[in-house]
Each structure stands twice: as C-alpha cells, then as structure tokens.
Write an enzyme that holds these catalytic residues in place. Structure first.
Site, PDB file in Angstrom:
ATOM      1  N   ALA A  84      58.109  16.287  69.099  1.00 52.09           N
ATOM      2  CA  ALA A  84      59.502  16.313  68.652  1.00 52.09           C
ATOM      3  C   ALA A  84      59.597  16.050  67.153  1.00 52.09           C
ATOM      4  O   ALA A  84      58.812  15.300  66.581  1.00 52.09           O
ATOM      5  CB  ALA A  84      60.302  15.263  69.422  1.00 52.09           C
TER       6      ALA A  84
ATOM      7  N   LYS B  67      50.608  18.043  61.697  1.00 51.44           N
ATOM      8  CA  LYS B  67      49.144  17.985  61.604  1.00 51.44           C
ATOM      9  C   LYS B  67      48.601  17.773  63.003  1.00 51.44           C
ATOM     10  O   LYS B  67      49.265  17.185  63.861  1.00 51.44           O
ATOM     11  CB  LYS B  67      48.716  16.824  60.704  1.00 51.44           C
ATOM     12  CG  LYS B  67      49.111  17.020  59.265  1.00 51.44           C
ATOM     13  CD  LYS B  67      48.676  15.863  58.418  1.00 51.44           C
ATOM     14  CE  LYS B  67      49.142  16.111  56.985  1.00 51.44           C
ATOM     15  NZ  LYS B  67      48.963  14.956  56.142  1.00 51.44           N
TER      16      LYS B  67
ATOM     17  N   HIS C 230      64.278  33.490  52.918  1.00 46.70           N
ATOM     18  CA  HIS C 230      65.046  34.056  51.802  1.00 46.70           C
ATOM     19  C   HIS C 230      64.287  33.726  50.518  1.00 46.70           C
ATOM     20  O   HIS C 230      64.483  32.683  49.901  1.00 46.70           O
ATOM     21  CB  HIS C 230      66.449  33.467  51.757  1.00 46.70           C
ATOM     22  CG  HIS C 230      67.345  33.968  52.839  1.00 46.70           C
ATOM     23  ND1 HIS C 230      68.142  35.080  52.688  1.00 46.70           N
ATOM     24  CD2 HIS C 230      67.534  33.530  54.101  1.00 46.70           C
ATOM     25  CE1 HIS C 230      68.802  35.285  53.808  1.00 46.70           C
ATOM     26  NE2 HIS C 230      68.457  34.359  54.686  1.00 46.70           N
TER      27      HIS C 230
ATOM     28  N   ARG D 257      51.790  25.692  59.360  1.00 43.77           N
ATOM     29  CA  ARG D 257      50.434  26.264  59.353  1.00 43.77           C
ATOM     30  C   ARG D 257      49.961  26.401  60.793  1.00 43.77           C
ATOM     31  O   ARG D 257      50.536  25.813  61.706  1.00 43.77           O
ATOM     32  CB  ARG D 257      49.478  25.414  58.532  1.00 43.77           C
ATOM     33  CG  ARG D 257      49.333  23.984  59.003  1.00 43.77           C
ATOM     34  CD  ARG D 257      48.349  23.207  58.136  1.00 43.77           C
ATOM     35  NE  ARG D 257      48.809  23.108  56.777  1.00 43.77           N
ATOM     36  CZ  ARG D 257      49.326  22.018  56.242  1.00 43.77           C
ATOM     37  NH1 ARG D 257      49.436  20.925  56.957  1.00 43.77           N
ATOM     38  NH2 ARG D 257      49.726  22.001  55.006  1.00 43.77           N
TER      39      ARG D 257
END
Length: 198
Positions: free
Chosen positions: A162, A182, A108, A168
């Site tokens: 988890a 990462k 949104h 990315r």
C-alpha cells in the site's frame, strides 16, 4: 468469509449485474458508476470484476481500435481505480487490486532528458505525451493507493505494498514497497518463505 449486503446494496448490485451482462459480456460484475473512454480498446478475460467509480482512459487516434488495455482472467479491481492506456497496459490473470490505484503508460512531458517541450514554461496539458507500455504479471496483488508509472514491468506473483509508487521494474515473486518502491522481500520456492532482501 461471506459478505452480507443491505437491501440498497443488493438492488445496486442487481442493477450493475444487468448492465454488465448487457454491455460487458464475459465480465463477472462491473459496478456502477463505471467510466470507460475508448471501450473498443478494452479487452478482458472471464470473471473480470470492478468496484465503484473505476475510470479507464483508453486513448488513441480516431480510427485506432487496437487493444490498449488488456486484462486477463479472474481479475478483481477495487473502487476508484484509474487506468490510463495510450500505448498499452497489460494485466495478467488472477490479479487483485485494492482501491484508489493509478496505473498509467503516459506522461505529460519527458523529464529524464533535456527537451524543450517539457519546459516548465509550457503548460502541462500542452506538453508532448510520452508513452511506454506497462505490464503486470499473473497472480499480482496491488495494495491501496498504489501508483504504477509508465514503462514499468511487474513480474508474476508480486505484491506491491500500500501507498507505493512503482517507477521501475519488479522481478517475479517479489514484494515491493515505498516511495519509490524497492524490493523488500523475495519468495524462496525451496523453503516456501518470503525472505527479506538485505
């Protein structure tokens, strides 16, 4: 390891199996309750299984019946998994997902550039929807409470730890963890080991 079901669980599973065969032909088991808004925009491969309380929001224009959520063969999804697909979410073969996972190709508002429509003065549900395809490769394992955001591509053979938030891309054969996620390990095919990233 074999699961042993109680009588009530056996009855519940039998009911879900009947509903699966009637309404989701080709799937292995869709446990109830199951919520799918825009069922005509869903495509899944053989062996598809869900846990309880899964929710798929597959949105589009009124006459748009293009496939928004494409799930490969032998995918197993845990309880309370919520997938939003306005543009497209593609999940490869043999993927395993734990519970309480959120995957969305939609936001949104747009927050990386200056735009008037994403101002905090505009109510969130009135902001323009921004969409970018999400792709998850074959043989991916996604842990409990993971969040995968719009525009993300996760390569084949990956593990998402988890409680991670993936914002990315993750290359093939990597383990990603954290907030934001990462890469912490990469699989070495020559040695057959998961090696730490330094």
């Amino acid at each position: 390891m074999r699961n042993k079901y109680s009588l009530s669980e056996t009855i519940s599973t039998a009911y879900a199996l009947i509903c699966t065969k009637l309404f989701y032909k080709g799937a292995r088991l869709i446990r109830r309750p199951f919520y799918c808004r825009g069922k005509s925009r869903l495509r899944f491969g053989e062996g598809f299984t869900t846990g309880y309380h899964c929710r798929f929001d597959l949105l589009g224009e009124e006459n748009d019946n293009s496939k928004k959520l494409i799930i490969g063969k032998n995918c197993k999804i845990g309880d309370n998994v919520h997938i939003v697909a306005n543009e497209k979410v593609i999940i490869g073969d043999n993927c395993l997902m734990a519970s309480k996972i959120f995957i969305s190709d939609t936001s949104h508002g747009e927050y990386s550039n200056a735009t008037n429509d994403s101002s905090p003065d505009v109510p969130p549900d009135e902001r323009i929807l921004y969409m970018k395809q999400v792709s998850i490769g074959d043989n991916v394992w996604i842990g409990e409470n993971v969040c995968i955001l719009l525009g993300v591509n996760i390569g084949k053979g990956c593990i998402i730890a988890a409680n991670s938030v993936v914002n990315r891309d993750v290359p093939n054969n990597c383990i990603a963890a954290g907030l934001p996620a990462k890469i912490v390990k990469r699989y070495n095919h020559q040695t057959g080991e998961w090696r730490k990233i330094k």
